[in-house]
Write a protein that holds these residues in place. Sequence first.
Motif: not given
Length: 111
Positions: A103-108
Amino acid sequence: MNLLVTFLVAKVYAVTEAPKLDLTKDNSGIPDLSWADLVDNAITWLATIAALAAFVGIIYSGYLMITSNGDPAQMAKAKSNMIWAIAGFLVAIFAYVIVNFVISLGEGLSS
């Protein structure tokens, strides 16, 4: 008596002066959450439930070990339960970590 009155007044003041938490943008009552937030919340709940179940399994396995009274079959069952409970606990933790990482990769990438 004075302490009781002070406690009641403080309690009433705390309840009446509590700030309102508004999770919505349009005051519709429906939280404004993205898909990532929904998945994160679902995985957090599921991982918490799985970790609690694993913890209960570990406690139960310890109980079986204590009450085995040297019976090799009972001790083997307790060890097997302990191994599977610890494995379940690790799977729950890793699932939580991996999903939050993705999820943090996708938000980044989206920002």
